[in-house]
Design a protein around this motif. Structure first.
Motif, mmCIF file in Angstrom:
data_model
loop_
_atom_site.group_PDB
_atom_site.id
_atom_site.type_symbol
_atom_site.label_atom_id
_atom_site.label_comp_id
_atom_site.label_asym_id
_atom_site.label_seq_id
_atom_site.Cartn_x
_atom_site.Cartn_y
_atom_site.Cartn_z
ATOM 1 N N ALA A 122 0.891 -1.203 0.064
ATOM 2 C CA ALA A 122 -0.064 0.000 0.053
ATOM 3 C C ALA A 122 0.945 1.264 -0.100
ATOM 4 C CB ALA A 122 -0.877 -0.055 1.134
ATOM 5 N N LEU A 123 0.725 1.940 -0.941
ATOM 6 C CA LEU A 123 1.368 3.277 -1.136
ATOM 7 C C LEU A 123 0.755 4.371 -0.700
ATOM 8 C CD1 LEU A 123 3.148 3.069 -4.780
ATOM 9 C CD2 LEU A 123 4.335 2.246 -2.385
ATOM 10 N N ILE A 124 1.123 5.029 0.597
ATOM 11 C CA ILE A 124 0.361 6.210 1.124
ATOM 12 C C ILE A 124 1.260 7.408 0.490
ATOM 13 C CG2 ILE A 124 -0.403 7.190 3.182
ATOM 14 C CD1 ILE A 124 -1.209 4.276 2.989
ATOM 15 N N MET A 125 0.298 8.269 -0.385
ATOM 16 C CA MET A 125 1.071 9.034 -1.082
ATOM 17 C C MET A 125 0.562 10.930 -0.964
ATOM 18 S SD MET A 125 1.141 7.252 -4.695
ATOM 19 C CE MET A 125 -0.392 7.252 -5.148
ATOM 20 N N LYS A 126 1.269 11.482 -0.966
ATOM 21 C CA LYS A 126 1.099 12.910 -1.112
ATOM 22 C C LYS A 126 1.912 13.657 -1.955
ATOM 23 C CE LYS A 126 1.849 15.431 2.600
ATOM 24 N NZ LYS A 126 2.957 16.021 1.914
#
Ligand code: CUA
Length: 342
Positions: A133-137
């Protein structure tokens, strides 16, 4: 895989689902094209003008053919919709034992931050056969994180967290592109996803495997992919430590105390001014107006920056805003800490 060889490598579960669907669409399209073209050519020949005095025949429609084709096309459309919907729902659903990696996009590079403390520029190191799971911002403008070999793409947006899920299933090195025009060097905003065997990934986490060397010796298709000059480790993976918390969560714990969160929030389940953080992550909270909200990255961030927007039922509106007092990185560290309070 029928057409896989013509496009990018197929290196994730999502990519395999995508290719099955893509092959189905291609086969259906080719069949429909051949049928339509064959009738067109046949009728052009059969009803061609033979003499100067030919009259155009008046042809009645056929209800049977019309309703039949409408039915067949409706069935094909429904199959396409349901198939695509199921694939999409599978793709966005959280998986068991996901491995989370934080991605930050900025003009014009990516940085990847790992729970164990490693921070990489433009290189995404992944364990094979593990749900990711990539948590991106984003720190500035809209970007989009695109890995063609995984057939996954997700906007990276300033101000909110977005998530991208997939399970890489082939060891190798694959391109990462920015797929949203973001300024002068948009086209150079590239990186590589390096999928390691689970043993190699563990060695990398333990500081025993150097990624540039790995890419040079094993990642044969790096050169074919165009390579990437400004990649590399910003912070090398630290040696294994006895810390109870990962470096990211440890930074978050420090902030939890220095930013005085601990005045109003306990970490052992006891009630203070605000809700306890124990078991909070991922839970469904009821807000003052009775709506349910899941405690995820975006709600946590909102509660820090705009706390009055959605207050948990049964608690006073006592939370001050931390707008301007917490950087985005610090918010991510706090999130990493709160996630450990199961
Ligand atoms: Cu970032 Cu285009």
């Amino acid at each position: 895989m029928l057409f896989a060889g013509f496009v990018a490598p197929v290196a994730s579960d999502t990519a395999e689902n995508f290719m099955s669907f893509f092959n189905f669409l291609t086969v259906v399209s080719v069949i429909l094209f051949v049928i339509t073209a064959a009738f067109g050519i046949y009728f052009t020949f059969k009803y061609r003008r033979r003499t100067e005095n030919d009259e155009v025949p008046y042809i009645h429609g056929s209800n049977w053919i019309e309703w039949g084709s409408i039915f067949v096309i409706a069935v094909i459309s429904a199959v396409i919709f349901v198939w695509g919907y199921l694939d999409y729902r599978y793709q966005i659903a959280p998986k068991m034992d996901e491995y989370e990696i934080n991605i930050v996009g900025r003009q014009w590079s990516w940085s990847m931050e790992y729970e164990h403390g490693a921070r990489l520029a433009n290189q995404l190191v992944l364990p094979v056969d593990t749900p990711i799971a990539l948590i991106m911002k984003s720190e500035d403008v809209l970007h989009s994180f695109f890995i063609p070999a995984f057939r996954t793409k997700q906007d990276v947006v300033p101000g909110i967290f977005t998530t991208l899920r997939f399970t890489p299933n082939k060891v190798g090195t694959y391109n990462i592109f920015c797929a949203e025009y973001c300024g002068t060097d948009h086209s150079g905003m590239m990186g590589e996803a390096i999928v390691l065997s689970q043993e190699d990934f563990q060695r990398w986490q333990d500081g025993l495997l150097n990624i540039p060397e790995f890419v040079k010796t094993v990642g044969a298709n790096v050169a074919a992919n165009g390579g990437n000059l400004n990649s590399g480790a910003l912070d090398p993976a630290p040696a294994k430590s006895d810390l109870a918390l990962t470096p990211m969560a440890a930074k978050g714990e420090k902030l939890f105390n220095t930013k005085t969160c601990s005045t109003c929030h306990s970490i052992d389940g006891s009630r203070k001014v605000g809700p306890s953080f124990k078991g909070l992550w991922g839970s469904l909270e009821e807000t003052q107006d009775g709506a349910k909200v899941k405690v995820d990255e975006n709600y946590f961030r909102e509660s820090l920056l705009e706390p009055m927007k959605r207050i948990t039922k049964g608690y006073p509106p006592a939370m001050p805003t931390f707008k301007g007092q917490l950087t985005d990185d610090e918010i991510r560290y706090l999130i990493a800490f709160v996630k450990t309070l199961k």
